[in-house]
Enzyme design. Structure first.
Site, short mmCIF file in Angstrom:
data_model
loop_
_atom_site.label_atom_id
_atom_site.label_comp_id
_atom_site.label_asym_id
_atom_site.label_seq_id
_atom_site.Cartn_x
_atom_site.Cartn_y
_atom_site.Cartn_z
N HIS A 173 0.85 -1.20 -0.03
CA HIS A 173 0.13 0.06 0.14
C HIS A 173 0.89 1.43 0.02
O HIS A 173 1.80 1.43 0.95
CB HIS A 173 -0.91 -0.15 1.30
N GLU A 176 2.03 4.01 2.85
CA GLU A 176 2.17 3.30 4.23
C GLU A 176 3.82 3.62 4.56
O GLU A 176 4.32 2.54 4.38
CB GLU A 176 1.67 1.91 4.31
N ARG A 229 -3.04 4.78 -2.30
CA ARG A 229 -3.01 3.51 -1.72
C ARG A 229 -2.54 2.28 -2.92
O ARG A 229 -1.97 1.40 -2.54
CB ARG A 229 -4.28 3.23 -0.93
N HIS A 299 2.53 -3.34 7.17
CA HIS A 299 1.60 -2.39 6.63
C HIS A 299 1.61 -1.22 7.73
O HIS A 299 2.22 -1.33 8.99
CB HIS A 299 0.16 -3.06 6.70
N GLU A 374 0.48 -4.44 11.31
CA GLU A 374 0.09 -2.95 11.03
C GLU A 374 0.74 -1.98 12.12
O GLU A 374 0.73 -2.22 13.26
CB GLU A 374 -1.44 -2.80 11.30
#
Ligand SMILES: [Zn+2]
Length: 414
Positions: A173, A176, A229, A299, A374
């Site tokens: 993505h 990020e 993204r 992520h 994440e």
């Protein structure tokens, strides 16, 4: 005729000088929904191609954030009233956060380091430097080309024959940015650190790093839109809808749930599995390894450690082990600065999402341990994590990775 010339001139100007999208007076709202009706309202809004940007997916497990242009404030206030959700204005002016993300260092001359975020050229130049400096143990892999012709690159660190492989995938993505910063920090540690535990990791495993999967999107997030993204391939018919969500584009339950069929949506799964050259090339590159024991996808943000599945709440055969390793990792992450992660399978911990890399690797490549990190934070800065948090984030993540490998060894996965 004059008008057309003016438009051409404007386009020419935009393309040549890469004018950046601005977010002046865009508001960030923090939203908590606790029932399916409220959730449905936001899912509908996300599908509707409004100009409201979803910074993360609507869900009922934790707060999520949306970015609202000034001219949409009235509409969103209506929706808030209708759906009876808990909302809070988190930032009045999103552009200010963007302006404060990087250090204001006028002496920056494109040198690589972890005190700021870098663009793809600077990152690739650093990789080349490392490849030259550590040529006996670090090898380059160009595994394809993006839609816009950029090189898809990986490096492999191997100190001895027959090591099990740990695969680190980062920045699928585009927005990020802390993911590639952390991946390069960790690679540098594996190459240079004197720490005994890190030396052991570097000696006993082969490490494959794909620092930036979504190279076109990443370049675009630097040059044009900080919030980009997806990939950058225009839709075949609706040309103004650009890109697919590469982490919904893998060929395992593609498009089943938690992915959009709307080509303009942030989670558009793509017209078919591996429709994006970047995901197809990554899948083929992964298939060239027959000894991957642990696959990790980086992520941001939300402070989660997730494992399969995303397409279904059904538990995998080794759910208990995946969770146990995850819990050890979470404890290790919290030790240094107290950063709290939540651990669980994607579908139950956060939301249904199909076509992700970790589901595909787990289900089709016979890799029993696959995780998604994440990273920081939980929405205070979100994707715009200030650059002075790159090193703290990297340090706590490395603490977590050490614990992850240790527990996987104890359970005889490695
Ligand atoms: Zn992501």
């Amino acid at each position: 005729m004059k008008y057309i010339n003016l438009v051409h001139f404007a386009c020419f100007f935009l393309i040549c000088y890469g004018e950046k999208d601005r977010f002046d007076n865009y508001r960030v709202y923090n939203i908590e929904v606790n029932d399916d009706a409220g959730l449905g309202e936001f899912q509908k809004l996300e599908e509707s191609s409004s100009r409201i940007v979803f910074l993360n997916e609507p869900n009922i497990h934790q707060p999520f954030q949306i970015l609202v242009p000034p001219d949409q404030l009235a509409n969103i206030t209506e929706l808030f009233k209708r759906s009876a959700v808990k909302t809070e204005v988190q930032h009045e002016n999103f552009q200010k956060l963007i302006d404060e993300e990087q250090p204001h260092d006028t002496a920056y001359g494109g040198h690589f380091g972890w005190d700021r975020y870098h663009d793809l050229d600077v990152i690739y130049a650093w990789l080349d430097e490392m490849l030259q400096k550590y040529s006996s143990v670090l090898k380059n892999h160009n595994y394809g080309k993006s839609v816009e012709g950029r090189a898809l690159r990986a490096v492999k660190l191997s100190k001895k024959e027959g090591n099990p492989t740990i695969f680190i995938e980062s920045t699928i993505h585009a927005r990020e940015w802390v993911t590639v910063a952390t991946a390069t920090y960790f690679l540098n540690e594996l190459l240079t650190s004197d720490d005994g535990e890190i030396r052991k990791l570097a000696n006993n495993y082969d490490w494959v790093f794909v620092p930036v999967v979504n190279v076109d999107g990443f370049a675009y997030s630097h040059s044009n839109n900080r919030m980009w993204r997806k990939t950058r391939k225009p839709h075949s018919i609706i040309k103004f809808c650009v890109g697919s969500d590469p982490n919904r584009n893998f060929d395992f339950h593609h498009g089943d749930v938690g992915a959009s069929t709307n080509p303009c949506a942030e989670t558009y799964a793509g017209p078919s599995p591996f429709s994006e050259p970047e995901t197809l090339a990554l899948s083929e590159f992964i298939e060239t390894f027959d000894n991957i024991k642990l696959y990790i996808s980086f992520h941001s943000y939300s402070q989660l450690l997730l494992f399969p599945y995303g397409h279904s709440k059904e538990h995998t055969p080794n759910h208990k082990d995946l969770n146990q390793i995850g819990q050890k990792t979470k404890q290790a992450i919290a030790k240094r600065y107290g950063t709290q992660y939540k651990v669980g399978n994607i579908a139950e911990a956060i939301y249904l999402a199909s076509g992700s890399t970790i589901d595909w690797v787990y289900a089709t490549r016979n890799v029993s341990l696959t995780y998604t990190f994440e990273f920081r934070d939980k929405g205070r800065y979100g994707f715009l994590l200030p650059a002075d948090q790159i090193i703290p984030n990297s340090l706590e993540v490395i603490d977590g990775l050490k614990a992850m490998v240790e527990e996987a060894e104890a359970l005889q996965y490695l």
